[in-house]
Enzyme design. Sequence first.
Site, PDB file in Angstrom:
ATOM      1  N   GLY A  83       0.783  -1.237   0.000  1.00  0.00           N
ATOM      2  CA  GLY A  83       0.000   0.000   0.000  1.00  0.00           C
ATOM      3  C   GLY A  83       0.806   1.273   0.000  1.00  0.00           C
ATOM      4  O   GLY A  83       0.752   2.072  -0.923  1.00  0.00           O
ATOM      5  N   ASP A  94      -6.964  -3.528   5.418  1.00  0.00           N
ATOM      6  CA  ASP A  94      -5.855  -3.934   6.286  1.00  0.00           C
ATOM      7  C   ASP A  94      -6.334  -4.271   7.690  1.00  0.00           C
ATOM      8  O   ASP A  94      -7.064  -3.501   8.297  1.00  0.00           O
ATOM      9  CB  ASP A  94      -4.834  -2.793   6.402  1.00  0.00           C
ATOM     10  CG  ASP A  94      -4.076  -2.573   5.096  1.00  0.00           C
ATOM     11  OD1 ASP A  94      -3.846  -3.560   4.383  1.00  0.00           O
ATOM     12  OD2 ASP A  94      -3.728  -1.414   4.805  1.00  0.00           O
ATOM     13  N   GLU A 144       3.202 -11.398   6.771  1.00  0.00           N
ATOM     14  CA  GLU A 144       4.595 -11.014   6.982  1.00  0.00           C
ATOM     15  C   GLU A 144       5.459 -12.239   7.250  1.00  0.00           C
ATOM     16  O   GLU A 144       5.698 -12.599   8.389  1.00  0.00           O
ATOM     17  CB  GLU A 144       4.641 -10.069   8.180  1.00  0.00           C
ATOM     18  CG  GLU A 144       5.848  -9.197   8.199  1.00  0.00           C
ATOM     19  CD  GLU A 144       5.732  -8.113   9.258  1.00  0.00           C
ATOM     20  OE1 GLU A 144       4.873  -7.234   9.096  1.00  0.00           O
ATOM     21  OE2 GLU A 144       6.489  -8.151  10.215  1.00  0.00           O
ATOM     22  N   HIS A 166      11.651  -4.133   6.910  1.00  0.00           N
ATOM     23  CA  HIS A 166      12.102  -3.429   8.116  1.00  0.00           C
ATOM     24  C   HIS A 166      13.584  -3.096   8.061  1.00  0.00           C
ATOM     25  O   HIS A 166      14.108  -2.446   8.948  1.00  0.00           O
ATOM     26  CB  HIS A 166      11.785  -4.258   9.363  1.00  0.00           C
ATOM     27  CG  HIS A 166      10.321  -4.583   9.464  1.00  0.00           C
ATOM     28  ND1 HIS A 166       9.782  -5.707   8.893  1.00  0.00           N
ATOM     29  CD2 HIS A 166       9.295  -3.902  10.005  1.00  0.00           C
ATOM     30  CE1 HIS A 166       8.474  -5.717   9.104  1.00  0.00           C
ATOM     31  NE2 HIS A 166       8.156  -4.626   9.776  1.00  0.00           N
TER      32      HIS A 166
HETATM   33  N1  GLN Z   1      -1.529  -0.320   3.724  1.00  0.00           N
HETATM   34  C1  GLN Z   1      -0.675  -0.063   4.826  1.00  0.00           C
HETATM   35  C2  GLN Z   1       0.694   0.372   4.356  1.00  0.00           C
HETATM   36  O1  GLN Z   1       1.166  -0.129   3.400  1.00  0.00           O
HETATM   37  C3  GLN Z   1      -0.523  -1.272   5.696  1.00  0.00           C
HETATM   38  C4  GLN Z   1       0.431  -1.046   6.826  1.00  0.00           C
HETATM   39  C5  GLN Z   1       0.308  -2.027   7.917  1.00  0.00           C
HETATM   40  O2  GLN Z   1      -0.413  -2.986   7.796  1.00  0.00           O
HETATM   41  N2  GLN Z   1       1.006  -1.822   8.993  1.00  0.00           N
HETATM   42  O3  GLN Z   1       1.340   1.209   4.943  1.00  0.00           O
HETATM   43 ZN    ZN Z   2       2.070  -4.986   7.629  1.00  0.00          ZN
END
Ligand code: GLN
Ligand code: ZN
Length: 756
Positions: A435, A602, A668, A697
Amino acid sequence: MSKTYVVGFPRIGEQRELKKALESYWAKELAFDEVAKVASVLKERHWRYQQDAGVDYISSNDFSFYDTMLDTAVMLGAVPKRFRALKKEEQYFAMARGNDHAAAMEMTKWFNTNYHYIVPELSMNDTYCLDAAKVIGEYQEAKVLGIKTKINLIGPITFLALSKRIDGGDTFELLHKILPIYERLLEEIALLDDEVVVQIDEPVFVRDNAPKVLSLIKPVYEKLASVSSVLKVIVMTYFEHAGEALKILVHTPVWGIGLDFVHGKENLAGLGQIANSDKHLIAGIVDGRNIWKNDMDATLTLLEEISTIMPKERMIVSTSCSLLHVPLTLKYEASMNEEIKNWLSYAVEKLDEVTMIGKIFFEGKSSLSAQEQQFYTDNQKANENRRHSTMIHDNQVEQRVGSITKFQRDGLYEERIKIQREKLNYPDLATTTIGSFPQTAEVRKSRGDYKQGRIGKEAYEAHMKAYIDHCVAIQEKIGLDVLVHGEPERNDMVEYFAELLKGFGFSQNGWVQSYGSRCVKPPFIYGDISRPKPMTVEWITYAQSRTDRIMKGMLTGPVTMLNWSFVRDDKPRDEVSKQIAVALSDEVNDLQNAGIQIIQVDEAAFKEGYPLRKEKSEAYESWAVRDFKLSVAQAYPATQIHTHMCYSQFNDIIHTIEAMDADVISIETARSGNQLLKIFKEVGYKQEIGPGIYDIHSPRIPSVEEIVTQIRLLLEVLPKEQLWINPDCGLKTRKWEEVEPSLLHMVQAVEQVRAF
Ligand code: GLN
Ligand code: ZN
């Protein structure tokens, strides 16, 4: 008579002084001595706040330069090898943040809060030894100021439960090495005064503990509570009821037991056990996890109920947990709506609640001075006002939400996916992102300028659109299959929507420590929630107009909105969540009618919202799944619904994830190869999955080869028809220099795999 108690106090400072000092020190602009001075000022100020409010039990050792779990590791001499050559603060901060030579220690969430602690690394091969300097130092620092404190410690069972073994094996096997150090510490503490109260935090007692863990409670506390007759040992629990642990604790020589009656009402059932023992009860009745003014009358009723079982002489009234989890003071909330502000209470304001409740409960209403009486009446009025305020109750919302009958979308997954595949025509191993794209300095400046009124709407929108164009162009050039607009207009995935929904409020200075120097400022939900107008449609349709490829719309789900906000306490959480879901379902409908064919909802915080006790999981799962499905209930079968979750451990919750019925889920998993994916295969999970293919990250750019390897690993578990290829999470914290080559490598890797 000492009767009022505060479990712990925030340390970041009401103007985030500690954050600023630490960050200047890390940037080498400030000497550590100066940071230490700031810390002393803060500690004294926080003690004085509590002293002025008349709190009897004020803590020392609740301060930390970074984290109290890290402090506990240092106290026990549990310093991982890679940091041992370093000295003092350099070592301390390297453990927390890493340095050029050594990776930081892992960090993870403290129970079901948004606070993160450093995970201690233990090994059977290490020797541990006591470093009591901080504990003793803080006690003496307060004593010099004329304040006698209780000493806060994290208990050995919680410490071990939350640590990890780097040599494999169970952390509890190290108890025989750790426990003697706690004993030696208590011996040193016993030398400090004629009488010292020690609060030993054991929040792990509120989880469903294995019999093996429970069996440690008796031997550990028999030892710790009998080190010296000078010590009064209190075992503190919070966030849930103490259940089985309580039954054991009452048979140890501890002086007091802390129970949370706000988040663990079931503790009421255990009162008889304390009453029949000689223990003192620290009754947590002022919510340390939320920002609402205490309803003093309701609390006094609760305390009376408790005192029908428990003798008042052995009761102490307290916050439910440390106040670390709420902002510091309302003092700086200058621009907040006055009516709403009058419903709120941050840490400093909660101190008076504790002491006033204590006074009325122990000494009766007639004991109140005129000023105290005023405080009490104001409290009653504020609660009365909140109960009836038109800002809170919206009949239209209640009616609409109450009359919902369509809780899920039409069509079974098997039918929907056929229609979608035909219409959207994306290839196997379709590539996409989660996103957000890098939030550059210019993007942030433009958003700030607009918010502060330095630029107008037109200029702002032009900036954002130019950025979206840029994101689209790059994605096309790289060759991604499904594009995103990049989320430049969003400061934060929750705050953005909260600002556009009715029923959410915001603070100016409501900062809560998240980890180290990092703070978050969660929105709060005070009233019924509705969507005055579409929230994302303009941005997404603009982005779609710039490309022939599929543009994915991006929303934040109801459960995540809830879990990352302070939620009203006058309505059950599931009802609040339902209101958000209904508002989102309209957004989904508007997006699809505007031509958006894929919409991602999300649920980054779905897993962290789980209750600490299994017995409550089912209820959570049932409304959380209901509301995710409700939020997409208006989606046509041809509209593809994605969701994203920021973790990888799905073993315990796989059936719940399945029940959410999203067409595609991205997760993830980059750091765990294909291991964590296996569960999806085991349970015969049908829907499509995008396992994160590289770790966002880190600034590292993954090579084509390593992504190819990664994809092949995934293909060992699931067929290509079921897999999407994407990064681990959103890219907003990364730089374009990292993002562009990484995504290009990802697409090239997919092409290679597809070719064979
Ligand atoms: N759509 C959000 C982004 O890409 C999702 C972030 C998240 O899930 N922490 O930033
Ligand atoms: Zn995420």
